[in-house]
Design a protein around this motif. Structure first.
Motif, short mmCIF file in Angstrom:
data_model
loop_
_atom_site.label_atom_id
_atom_site.label_comp_id
_atom_site.label_asym_id
_atom_site.label_seq_id
_atom_site.Cartn_x
_atom_site.Cartn_y
_atom_site.Cartn_z
N ALA A 1 0.81 -1.22 0.00
CA ALA A 1 0.00 0.00 0.00
C ALA A 1 0.84 1.27 0.00
N THR A 2 2.04 1.21 0.56
CA THR A 2 2.87 2.42 0.69
C THR A 2 4.04 2.47 -0.29
N LEU A 3 4.22 1.44 -1.10
CA LEU A 3 5.37 1.41 -2.01
C LEU A 3 5.44 2.61 -2.96
N PRO A 4 4.32 3.06 -3.53
CA PRO A 4 4.44 4.24 -4.41
C PRO A 4 5.07 5.44 -3.70
N ALA A 5 4.66 5.69 -2.46
CA ALA A 5 5.22 6.82 -1.72
C ALA A 5 6.68 6.55 -1.35
N LEU A 6 7.00 5.32 -0.98
CA LEU A 6 8.38 4.98 -0.63
C LEU A 6 9.30 5.07 -1.84
N ARG A 7 8.84 4.60 -2.98
CA ARG A 7 9.66 4.70 -4.20
C ARG A 7 9.93 6.16 -4.55
N ALA A 8 8.90 6.99 -4.46
CA ALA A 8 9.05 8.40 -4.82
C ALA A 8 10.05 9.10 -3.93
N ALA A 9 10.10 8.70 -2.66
CA ALA A 9 10.99 9.36 -1.70
C ALA A 9 12.36 8.69 -1.62
N GLY A 10 12.53 7.54 -2.29
CA GLY A 10 13.75 6.77 -2.08
C GLY A 10 13.83 6.35 -0.63
N GLY A 11 12.70 5.91 -0.09
CA GLY A 11 12.57 5.64 1.33
C GLY A 11 13.07 4.27 1.75
N ALA A 12 12.63 3.84 2.93
CA ALA A 12 13.13 2.60 3.51
C ALA A 12 12.01 1.87 4.24
N VAL A 13 12.17 0.55 4.28
CA VAL A 13 11.27 -0.33 5.04
C VAL A 13 12.11 -1.04 6.10
N ASN B 1 13.86 -10.18 2.14
CA ASN B 1 14.99 -10.50 1.29
C ASN B 1 14.63 -10.35 -0.18
N VAL B 2 13.49 -10.90 -0.56
CA VAL B 2 13.05 -10.81 -1.96
C VAL B 2 12.66 -9.37 -2.30
N LEU B 3 11.99 -8.70 -1.38
CA LEU B 3 11.61 -7.31 -1.63
C LEU B 3 12.83 -6.45 -1.89
N SER B 4 13.91 -6.71 -1.16
CA SER B 4 15.12 -5.91 -1.35
C SER B 4 15.70 -6.09 -2.75
N ALA B 5 15.52 -7.28 -3.32
CA ALA B 5 15.99 -7.54 -4.69
C ALA B 5 15.06 -6.92 -5.73
N GLU B 6 13.77 -6.90 -5.42
CA GLU B 6 12.78 -6.42 -6.39
C GLU B 6 12.62 -4.90 -6.39
N GLU B 7 13.00 -4.25 -5.29
CA GLU B 7 12.80 -2.80 -5.14
C GLU B 7 14.13 -2.09 -4.88
N PRO B 8 14.98 -1.97 -5.89
CA PRO B 8 16.31 -1.38 -5.67
C PRO B 8 16.26 0.10 -5.28
N ALA B 9 15.15 0.78 -5.55
CA ALA B 9 15.05 2.19 -5.19
C ALA B 9 14.72 2.40 -3.72
N VAL B 10 14.38 1.32 -3.03
CA VAL B 10 13.97 1.40 -1.62
C VAL B 10 14.92 0.57 -0.78
N ARG B 11 15.39 1.12 0.33
CA ARG B 11 16.16 0.32 1.27
C ARG B 11 15.21 -0.60 2.03
N VAL B 12 15.61 -1.86 2.21
CA VAL B 12 14.81 -2.82 2.98
C VAL B 12 15.74 -3.49 3.98
N TRP B 13 15.42 -3.30 5.25
CA TRP B 13 16.20 -3.94 6.31
C TRP B 13 15.29 -4.82 7.14
N TRP B 14 15.72 -6.04 7.42
CA TRP B 14 15.02 -6.89 8.37
C TRP B 14 15.90 -6.97 9.60
N ALA B 15 15.36 -6.44 10.70
CA ALA B 15 16.16 -6.13 11.87
C ALA B 15 15.79 -7.00 13.06
N ASP B 16 16.78 -7.68 13.61
CA ASP B 16 16.60 -8.49 14.81
C ASP B 16 16.94 -7.63 16.02
#
Length: 218
Positions: free
Chosen positions: A114-126, A156-171
């Motif tokens: 739901a938020t990917l369009p806004a995240l892509r536009a901003a070069g944001g992060a998940v 992990n897959v999202l990070s490969a598919e969305e290079p314009a967005v940082r994706v971190w999975w944090a423990d």
């Protein structure tokens, strides 16, 4: 320009600690959680926007996305422990496991979509909050750990598919939170890390913007 973050599970624990940390840094915050009273108290404290609700509700997800047409950071922190006392997999109630998957896996993916369009536009992060239970064979933690393992692979897959967005999975490691107390008891939980210290590490991660990937916050 002020950065905007959407944080789920923001009424207590790590979500609230992170909201406080980002507010100190001048971020604009949209906070959500099921506990409306606690959430509104947090939002009033921080000058944030509170949108109480359940992240498994598609209408609630849509409201959250509408509230952040510009978005720099999505933090999928809301999580459910599942059945307590923590049961072995041999006796795990399957309907309860389905509910756990909906909260810990499907809901984060729905919010990302739901938020990917806004995240892509901003070069944001998940940031998807995971757990060492995703990889460790801890007795009783099979249901919760399986959902976190699924969330890690989605990330992990999202990070490969969305290079314009940082994706971190944090423990975040073990933290002195209500969830941990529900799992292991208040006495044992009291010796775990302060969520505020983990939130500071998470804020540093967001500030430094490393490449997408798995990170440990302790």
């Amino acid at each position: 320009m002020t950065n905007t973050a959407l944080i789920t599970g923001a009424s207590r624990g790590l979500g609230l600690a992170l909201a406080r940390s980002l507010a100190e840094a001048g971020w604009n915050l949209v906070l959500t959680a099921r506990g409306a009273q606690e959430l509104r108290q947090a939002a009033d404290e921080l000058g944030a926007t509170a949108i109480p609700g359940d992240v498994t509700d598609p209408e609630h997800v849509a409201r959250l996305a509408q509230a952040v047409p510009e978005l720099d950071l999505l933090v999928n922190n809301a999580s459910d422990l599942g059945v307590t006392p923590l049961p072995p997999l041999a006796g795990y109630p399957l309907e309860a496991f389905r509910v756990l998957l909906e909260t810990n896996v499907t809901a984060p993916l729905a919010l990302v979509q739901a938020t990917l369009p806004a995240l892509r536009a901003a070069g944001g992060a998940v940031v998807n909050i995971t757990s060492d239970a995703a990889t460790g064979a801890y007795e009783g933690w099979g249901g919760y750990g399986a959902t976190k393992a699924a969330l890690e692979q989605l990330s992990n897959v999202l990070s490969a598919e969305e290079p314009a967005v940082r994706v971190w999975w944090a423990d975040p490691g073990e933290m002195n939170t209500r969830m941990l107390a529900d799992a292991v008891g208040a006495e044992e939980a009291s010796s775990a890390a302060d969520p505020a210290k983990v939130a500071a590490a998470l804020r540093d991660l967001v500030r430094s913007r490393p490449a997408s990937g798995k990170v440990s916050l302790q």
